[in-house]
Write an enzyme that holds these catalytic residues in place. Structure first.
Site, PDB file in Angstrom:
ATOM      1  N   LYS A  45      54.999  28.098  32.520  1.00  0.00           N
ATOM      2  CA  LYS A  45      55.644  29.359  32.144  1.00  0.00           C
ATOM      3  C   LYS A  45      57.109  29.388  32.557  1.00  0.00           C
ATOM      4  CE  LYS A  45      52.549  31.634  34.462  1.00  0.00           C
ATOM      5  NZ  LYS A  45      51.671  30.497  34.809  1.00  0.00           N
ATOM      6  N   CYS A 119      55.075  35.937  34.588  1.00  0.00           N
ATOM      7  CA  CYS A 119      53.979  36.481  35.396  1.00  0.00           C
ATOM      8  C   CYS A 119      53.249  35.379  36.147  1.00  0.00           C
ATOM      9  CB  CYS A 119      52.986  37.235  34.505  1.00  0.00           C
ATOM     10  SG  CYS A 119      53.718  38.676  33.720  1.00  0.00           S
ATOM     11  N   ASN A 173      51.177  24.169  25.416  1.00  0.00           N
ATOM     12  CA  ASN A 173      52.323  23.518  26.049  1.00  0.00           C
ATOM     13  C   ASN A 173      51.981  22.097  26.521  1.00  0.00           C
ATOM     14  OD1 ASN A 173      54.955  23.385  27.037  1.00  0.00           O
ATOM     15  ND2 ASN A 173      54.415  24.304  29.007  1.00  0.00           N
ATOM     16  N   MET A 175      52.632  19.304  25.086  1.00  0.00           N
ATOM     17  CA  MET A 175      52.131  18.426  24.027  1.00  0.00           C
ATOM     18  C   MET A 175      52.604  16.995  24.216  1.00  0.00           C
ATOM     19  SD  MET A 175      50.112  20.028  21.913  1.00  0.00           S
ATOM     20  CE  MET A 175      50.109  18.869  20.540  1.00  0.00           C
ATOM     21  N   LEU A 477      37.130  64.621  66.704  1.00  0.00           N
ATOM     22  CA  LEU A 477      35.980  63.745  66.886  1.00  0.00           C
ATOM     23  C   LEU A 477      34.709  64.545  67.161  1.00  0.00           C
ATOM     24  CD1 LEU A 477      37.628  61.067  69.204  1.00  0.00           C
ATOM     25  CD2 LEU A 477      36.920  60.713  66.821  1.00  0.00           C
ATOM     26  N   SER A 480      34.269  66.863  70.329  1.00  0.00           N
ATOM     27  CA  SER A 480      35.592  67.333  70.772  1.00  0.00           C
ATOM     28  C   SER A 480      35.585  68.814  71.118  1.00  0.00           C
ATOM     29  CB  SER A 480      36.640  67.062  69.689  1.00  0.00           C
ATOM     30  OG  SER A 480      36.328  67.773  68.496  1.00  0.00           O
ATOM     31  N   GLY A 481      34.633  69.584  70.574  1.00  0.00           N
ATOM     32  CA  GLY A 481      34.570  71.008  70.844  1.00  0.00           C
ATOM     33  C   GLY A 481      34.956  71.875  69.663  1.00  0.00           C
ATOM     34  N   SER A 550      35.886  65.757  59.376  1.00  0.00           N
ATOM     35  CA  SER A 550      36.839  65.478  58.277  1.00  0.00           C
ATOM     36  C   SER A 550      37.804  64.364  58.680  1.00  0.00           C
ATOM     37  CB  SER A 550      37.590  66.741  57.862  1.00  0.00           C
ATOM     38  OG  SER A 550      38.152  67.430  58.953  1.00  0.00           O
TER      39      SER A 550
END
Length: 639
Positions: A45, A119, A173, A175, A477, A480-481, A550
């Protein structure tokens, strides 16, 4: 210096300036072809592009001298030039002898201007190939004549087909390395023809070439007298461009900018994606559906009598209609669709796998919305075209999935309109581009489900309760409270005659979310459902308290985005892991450490602490009562 010599210099400068002006004018009116070269590793390429640059006289003398010197260093025999060195500019590429990134080059001939993207051939750089192909009008797919059709040949051909590239050149290609054997060439073309038909490529142009020797690049080669087609350069100069086809389609222009330099001028600027437009044409503004008539078409060079696909213009309308960035101007009697649920093909481009249910930013033309991707219907094995079951999409994987957006999108199927059908996905937290995709069609349910207007709105509900709706989102966590502090806050608010409701993570999993586990995907869906419930309760005028781990920032941001500005309060219950684990009132950490409880946050599942929480409480330094009092003072300060 005498006067005569000065005059000669001035005359020479004037002639040079005239030549430059003539050169620029000549190139300005030429059409532009964007194309890519792709295929397997070491198919040639970069060499081919180097040859095209060399033959089109786009290499300066100092570049040529450096190229000749580098070619000798790289071991090229005799006076021959290693053209690949023109394109493989990265040191890593030269050391490895491969291309690892997309390299763009510009060149021009008497007939046309070109931008070519070289590419990479490796499978792990599929995302780079997609990037290069996304704007291409044509693809040159190279095949090493010694190797024939390979896996990457199939992969890149499939991607080109998916990305809507209609012009395909099959360049067999090297060839020269098979002594220009026609029978081998014919066998390769026959093999590729069968494969192309299986993926929907109906037409392509095949040609035998040698990028290194220059056979059939700019002129027909005497080494292939049996080849009756055109050389590659001639084909590139004469192939029909996509813009020609786009001009015949209905008018569409995504609005990039509302141009209002003064009170006497208001226009809508953008790049015309398809079709043609002229003053007097009736147009429609989407998604609102408002109609008007084109008053004038303005450009930097003056007003136009007509504009077509590929031109950047400012369109002024006869009426003062509401239109802004992200809207689309279209022909009035044949507008594009508007929907918020779609099926799409997605190419995943991020090292971190797609998380179904997570909200990403989706950018399509000038529109930006929040989009949620469902679990894939299937992923595509691009080597065999087989549809495989999938729960997510990994790096470089291509799959089909349903997408839901938070706002209606103006779109057309990618196969019909690349500008209004192609999109990218962006991670909301780190702004990385994580995927690209092509819309197929809108889902029927997106057209059949509508918002039902109600007479009593959220302001009425809040006014009746004499309070401002709020969502107090406690995160931290396990141990954690959060629940304890949220409960204390609600008690304080209750004493203040505030209308509240507390949603606790454990309680929700007994009912609404009892079908969900603790994988990343399930955690995302858990928070999505809670977010929707929270929004409904806020619409009812309540102060909603939520106590959920969360763990992911993206989902907390998703819930924030659901609510009006200022109504989401993120409260970080900051407790070190060792402290939370020492409390372990439910014995969960112990089970997680023993391997009896999988996907436990803080042990074998991550927790992403808030980077800028609205309120932070430290449960090591504060008691739950003190933390609750502090939070209430923050959200309801004394006046």
């Amino acid at each position: 210096m005498d006067k005569t010599s000065s005059s000669e210099i001035y005359q020479t400068d004037a002639l040079i300036a005239e030549d430059i002006d003539a050169y620029l004018a000549a190139h300005q009116n030429k059409s532009m072809l964007r194309f890519i070269t792709c295929g397997s590793v070491d198919d040639g390429k970069s060499t081919l592009i180097g040859r095209l640059l060399y033959d089109s006289k786009m290499i300066f003398e100092d570049q040529l001298a450096a190229l000749e010197s580098d070619s000798k260093k790289s071991g090229t025999q005799g006076e021959e030039i290693d053209f690949a060195l023109l394109v493989d500019g990265l040191a890593a590429e030269r050391e490895q002898g491969i291309t690892i990134d997309v390299a763009y080059r510009f060149f021009a001939t008497e007939q046309r201007k070109f931008i070519v993207a070289d590419c990479p051939g490796h499978e792990q750089y599929t995302r780079n190939m997609v990037t290069g192909a996304s704007t291409a009008d044509l693809a040159v797919i190279l095949i090493d004549a010694r190797k024939g059709v390979l896996v990457q040949t199939r992969r890149h051909s499939f991607l080109c087909r998916q990305l809507g590239i209609r012009n395909i050149v099959l360049a067999v290609n090297k060839m020269d390395l098979i002594d220009y054997d026609q029978s081998k060439y014919d066998a390769i073309v026959a093999d590729y023809t069968a494969f192309a038909a299986s993926i929907g490529i109906e037409n392509f142009t095949a040609m035998p070439i040698s990028g290194f020797r220059g056979d059939n690049i700019t002129t027909l080669s005497a080494n292939t007298p049996w080849y009756v087609g055109a050389p590659l350069m001639t084909h590139l100069e004469t192939v029909e461009l996509d813009t020609s086809r786009d001009a015949a389609k209905p008018f569409r222009m995504p609005v990039q900018w509302v141009n209002r330099p003064n009170l006497d001028f208001r226009g809508f600027s953008g790049l015309i994606a398809t079709g043609m437009v002229k003053p007097g044409d009736p147009v429609r503004v989407l998604p609102s559906g408002k109609t008007s008539t084109v008053k004038s078409i303005v450009t930097f060079g003056g007003e136009l009598e007509e504009a077509s696909a590929g031109q950047s213009v400012t369109i002024c309308l006869e009426d003062e209609v509401d239109c802004s960035r992200g809207n689309v101007l279209s022909v009035a009697d044949a507008p594009p669709e508007v929907a918020d649920q779609f099926e799409a093909t997605i190419v995943w481009m991020d090292d971190e796998a797609m998380l179904p249910g997570r909200a990403y930013l989706l950018k399509l033309a000038t529109q930006t919305v929040s989009a949620t991707i469902q679990a894939p219907k299937y992923e595509i094995n691009v080597n065999t075209m087989e549809h495989l079951a999938a729960k997510t999409l990994e790096l470089n994987v291509i799959g089909v999935a349903e997408i839901t957006t938070d706002k209606p999108l103006v779109f057309e199927a990618y196969a019909e309109n690349r500008a209004l059908g192609g999109f990218i996905l962006i991670d909301k937290i780190n702004n990385r581009t994580v995927g690209a995709g092509m819309l197929h069609f809108s889902l029927r349910r997106s057209q059949n489900v509508h918002w039902q207007a109600t007479s009593i709105g959220r302001e009425d509900h809040a006014g009746l309760k004499n309070q401002k709706p709020l969502v107090l989102w406690f995160t931290g966590l396990s141990g954690s409270g959060k629940s304890t502090i949220a409960n204390e806050v609600e008690k304080n608010l209750n004493l203040m005659n505030r209308h509240t409701f507390l949603l606790d993570g454990d309680n929700i999993r007994h009912g609404l979310n009892k079908d969900l586990g603790f994988t990343d995907t399930d955690r995302i869906e858990n928070i999505r459902r809670v977010g929707e419930v929270t929004r409904l309760m806020a619409d009812a005028g309540l102060i909603v308290l939520t106590a959920f781990i969360s763990p992911f920032r993206a989902e907390r941001q998703m819930v924030r985005d659901m609510l009006p500005e200022g109504e989401f309060v993120e409260i970080f219950v900051d407790t070190p892991l060792e402290v939370a684990e020492a409390r372990d009132v439910k014995g969960l950490y112990k089970k997680a450490r023993e391997g009896k409880l999988k996907n436990f946050t803080g042990i074998d599942s991550p927790y992403e602490a808030p980077e800028a929480p609205d309120i932070t409480v430290n449960t090591v330094a504060m008691t739950p009562a003190e933390a609750a009092e502090y939070i209430v003072r923050q959200i309801m300060p004394l006046k």
